[in-house]
Design a protein around this motif. Structure first.
Motif, PDB file in Angstrom:
ATOM      1  N   THR A 216      39.181  33.869  41.630  1.00 34.77           N
ATOM      2  CA  THR A 216      40.073  34.804  40.954  1.00 34.77           C
ATOM      3  C   THR A 216      39.200  35.873  40.298  1.00 34.77           C
ATOM      4  OG1 THR A 216      41.754  33.112  40.522  1.00 34.77           O
ATOM      5  CG2 THR A 216      41.800  35.089  39.148  1.00 34.77           C
ATOM      6  N   TYR A 217      39.446  37.117  40.644  1.00 32.84           N
ATOM      7  CA  TYR A 217      38.605  38.220  40.166  1.00 32.84           C
ATOM      8  C   TYR A 217      39.340  39.028  39.099  1.00 32.84           C
ATOM      9  CZ  TYR A 217      35.818  37.326  44.381  1.00 32.84           C
ATOM     10  OH  TYR A 217      35.038  36.739  45.353  1.00 32.84           O
ATOM     11  N   SER A 218      38.581  39.476  38.134  1.00 32.06           N
ATOM     12  CA  SER A 218      39.146  40.349  37.111  1.00 32.06           C
ATOM     13  C   SER A 218      39.501  41.697  37.731  1.00 32.06           C
ATOM     14  CB  SER A 218      38.152  40.547  35.970  1.00 32.06           C
ATOM     15  OG  SER A 218      38.576  41.587  35.097  1.00 32.06           O
ATOM     16  N   THR A 219      40.660  42.209  37.381  1.00 28.84           N
ATOM     17  CA  THR A 219      41.086  43.530  37.867  1.00 28.84           C
ATOM     18  C   THR A 219      41.092  44.561  36.743  1.00 28.84           C
ATOM     19  OG1 THR A 219      43.409  42.896  37.518  1.00 28.84           O
ATOM     20  CG2 THR A 219      42.476  42.565  39.730  1.00 28.84           C
ATOM     21  N   GLU A 220      40.342  44.279  35.672  1.00 23.33           N
ATOM     22  CA  GLU A 220      40.308  45.205  34.537  1.00 23.33           C
ATOM     23  C   GLU A 220      39.770  46.567  34.956  1.00 23.33           C
ATOM     24  OE1 GLU A 220      38.407  45.599  30.007  1.00 23.33           O
ATOM     25  OE2 GLU A 220      37.868  43.892  31.319  1.00 23.33           O
ATOM     26  N   TYR A 221      38.709  46.586  35.784  1.00 21.39           N
ATOM     27  CA  TYR A 221      38.088  47.847  36.180  1.00 21.39           C
ATOM     28  C   TYR A 221      38.222  48.135  37.680  1.00 21.39           C
ATOM     29  CZ  TYR A 221      35.930  47.665  31.551  1.00 21.39           C
ATOM     30  OH  TYR A 221      35.728  47.618  30.193  1.00 21.39           O
ATOM     31  N   PHE A 222      38.334  47.098  38.513  1.00 27.55           N
ATOM     32  CA  PHE A 222      38.356  47.302  39.962  1.00 27.55           C
ATOM     33  C   PHE A 222      39.542  46.555  40.569  1.00 27.55           C
ATOM     34  CE2 PHE A 222      33.924  47.314  38.528  1.00 27.55           C
ATOM     35  CZ  PHE A 222      33.511  48.569  38.949  1.00 27.55           C
ATOM     36  N   GLN A 223      40.323  47.267  41.360  1.00 35.14           N
ATOM     37  CA  GLN A 223      41.425  46.622  42.074  1.00 35.14           C
ATOM     38  C   GLN A 223      40.877  45.788  43.226  1.00 35.14           C
ATOM     39  OE1 GLN A 223      44.476  49.302  43.472  1.00 35.14           O
ATOM     40  NE2 GLN A 223      45.168  47.862  45.030  1.00 35.14           N
ATOM     41  N   SER A 224      39.935  46.368  43.981  1.00 28.89           N
ATOM     42  CA  SER A 224      39.268  45.633  45.053  1.00 28.89           C
ATOM     43  C   SER A 224      37.932  46.294  45.340  1.00 28.89           C
ATOM     44  CB  SER A 224      40.133  45.596  46.317  1.00 28.89           C
ATOM     45  OG  SER A 224      40.218  46.891  46.905  1.00 28.89           O
ATOM     46  N   THR A 225      36.960  45.483  45.702  1.00 25.35           N
ATOM     47  CA  THR A 225      35.658  45.978  46.131  1.00 25.35           C
ATOM     48  C   THR A 225      35.261  45.205  47.380  1.00 25.35           C
ATOM     49  OG1 THR A 225      34.305  44.373  44.890  1.00 25.35           O
ATOM     50  CG2 THR A 225      35.028  46.352  43.701  1.00 25.35           C
TER      51      THR A 225
END
Length: 574
Positions: free
Chosen positions: A131-140
């Motif tokens: 589970t990735y944080s989406t605070e700064y990036f929607q997807s990389t």
């Protein structure tokens, strides 16, 4: 070819022709600058932890406690690559056993029963993904292809491949440009960058992305190098210094400032990749507006084409061209074959070989420092877009300072002063890294100011040390070693796992190495550009710091020649 600039002096230095070339060449650097550090946003690694499936039927307490807590950089944080075995956690949750919330938030109570219960549980990898944080990036690229934990090595490798593409592009473009012309390589690089910037947006897997990213890197720096060389050859006098030392790098820096704003608005890496291609595609029509370098045409013996171009420029400037633009000493005998310059010319004589090797090492060291600074920004606190913008905006005053220095100060003194300033600032970061974030950011900006201003001077310095016939090869070879430095810079972050100060120590030490090497380079301030390798071979020893000492034995010069030759050669050859 030593009187080329005298032959074209009738054009003046700032007519409509020069202004058009000046502006259009600056515009062609926008795609290069816009894409340069796209790797920072495309390959960003946001905070992450093991995914807990929603169908696991865990209580809310166990969902919070199922990720182990560990100490990272002196702070408690949830593990990124492990979780407690889900089967055991589900069994405990089903039996109504509640974990101690203090275990999650406070490790000072180590030894209590609930803590023993959790610490006795076995851990496992992230079998259900992350589970990735989406605070700064929607997807990389990292989040889509899961380049974390056991596959974390792929992230710096991808950056390495991108910069290796730039390295390969420098190796090829320089020699092609010196042999076939500046203009085809300029627009070929821009087209390559644009096409593959679009292509990476459709990459279905990490291997495909990496291959396309390499191809994207091929065109990344080549366009800037060729634009720099073309401007240095077409423009003369103070206009050339204004172009190469101020406006070209300023436009380049401004294009870099556009990237964080774009990445902030477009937080999907695929959409961002598509937008990276737009500036390059917009520059393609400039092919019909930018001329070939007449100085390169002359160096290749194509005098008729050069004269035709210069007479056209005279019409635009509303000046009268002389009946004969180039004197007979520029003509090559009909039977004389025009020699094709090659990479080995940079190592052919002792003097040019010494200069070339030192320049390569300086470019390598400065690039590691510069890109290491940029990649180490992820280790600083705060908004990554704002941090990137602050470190990039310092390029504007840095290049302004390098231009002012290039106008009135010797190249060697200017470079040493800027590089030393950067080295001292980067050394001081070790004192404030953990205690004062504001001062740390200020020192980072000051360090980058010094390194960048030194880079601005170094571009001019390298161009002035290189003869016309292999100038693009020389610049591209230096850019190649620069790309070697930038290729290994992502791995500086890995050294921070052993000691958080180690990356900063390395970048500051390399800046000090640049200072030491520059002491031994010849001075070129207010000297005409060399045109042939023979000119460099004859006169370079005269520019060393010990220039007043007698020349090496066996050169056949008398004592009288030794005292008078330098002044004569300076005014006629260089």
């Amino acid at each position: 070819m030593q009187d080329y600039e005298e032959s074209v002096a009738f054009l003046g230095t700032w007519g409509p022709f020069q202004r058009k070339v000046f502006i259009l060449l600056c515009i062609t650097t926008i795609p290069c600058g816009y894409n340069l550090l796209s790797v920072i946003f495309l390959l960003a690694t946001p905070p992450h932890h093991c995914h807990i499936p929603t169908h696991s039927n865990l209580s809310q307490d166990w969902i919070q406690a199922s990720i182990p807590v560990q100490q990272v950089a002196g702070q408690l944080d949830r593990s990124s690559c492990s979780r407690y075995e889900l089967d055991q956690v589900q069994n405990l949750s089903a039996h109504g056993i509640r974990p101690s919330l203090e275990l999650v938030h406070n490790l000072s109570a180590l030894g209590s029963s609930p803590e023993i219960l959790l610490s006795s549980l076995k851990q496992e990898g992230c079998k259900d993904g992350w589970t990735y944080s989406t605070e700064y990036f929607q997807s990389t690229v990292v989040t889509e292809f899961n380049l974390v934990c056991s596959d974390q090595w792929k992230q710096p490798l991808t950056s390495l491949v991108y910069f290796l593409g730039g390295l390969s592009g420098c190796l090829v473009s320089g020699q092609i440009s010196d042999r076939f012309g500046r203009k085809p390589v300029l627009f070929g690089s821009i087209a390559t960058l644009s096409v593959f910037s679009s292509a990476v947006a459709f990459a279905p897997s990490w291997p495909v992305f990496t291959i396309l990213f390499f191809m994207m890197g091929l065109g990344q720096i080549g366009s800037y190098i060729v634009a720099f060389v073309m401007g240095s050859e077409i423009l003369i006098g103070s206009t050339r210094v204004l172009f190469s030392s101020l406006w070209l790098p300023l436009v380049y820096a401004f294009s870099m400032l556009l990237l964080p704003g774009t990445a902030y608005l477009v937080r999907s890496w695929r959409h961002l990749s598509l937008l990276l291609a737009v500036p390059g595609l917009a520059c393609i029509p400039l092919w019909w507006l930018i001329p070939e370098s007449p100085r390169w045409l002359v160096s290749r013996g194509r005098l008729q084409e050069a004269e035709l171009l210069l007479r056209s420029a005279a019409l635009k400037n509303r000046v009268e061209a002389p009946h004969v633009i180039f004197s007979t000493n520029l003509e090559k005998p009909a039977t004389q074959k025009v020699e094709s310059p090659n990479f080995l010319d940079l190592l052919r004589t002792t003097n040019i070989r010494s200069i070339t090797l030192m320049l390569w090492l300086i470019w390598f060291s400065l690039s590691v420092s510069l890109f290491g600074l940029s990649f180490n920004m992820s280790g600083l606190n705060g908004n990554p877009y704002l941090n990137y913008f602050l470190v990039m905006v310092v390029e504007l005053p840095a290049y302004t300072a390098s231009w002012l220095a290039s106008r009135s100060l010797p190249r060697r003194l200017s470079f040493i002063s800027f590089a030393l300033l950067g080295a001292i600032a980067l050394l001081l970061i070790q004192i404030t890294l953990n205690s004062n974030p504001t001062i740390t950011m200020s020192l980072v900006m000051l360090g980058k100011f010094g390194v960048l201003a030194g880079t601005g001077v170094l571009y001019t310095y390298t161009g002035e040390l290189s003869p016309t016939v292999i100038r693009n090869t020389a610049m591209s070879s230096c850019a190649t070693f620069s790309r070697v430095g930038s290729s290994i810079s992502p791995y500086l972050l890995l050294l921070g796992t052993f000691n958080q100060f180690l990356p900063w120590i390395i970048v500051s030490s390399l800046s000090l190495l640049c200072v030491l090497l520059c002491v031994f380079l010849p001075e070129t301030f207010r000297k005409p550009l060399p045109d042939t390798v023979q000119q460099i071979a004859v006169i370079q020893w005269l520019r060393w710091p010990w220039a007043s000492s007698p020349p090496p034995k066996g050169d056949g010069k008398s004592a009288k020649d030794q005292t008078t030759a330098p002044e004569i050669i300076c005014t006629t050859h260089l």
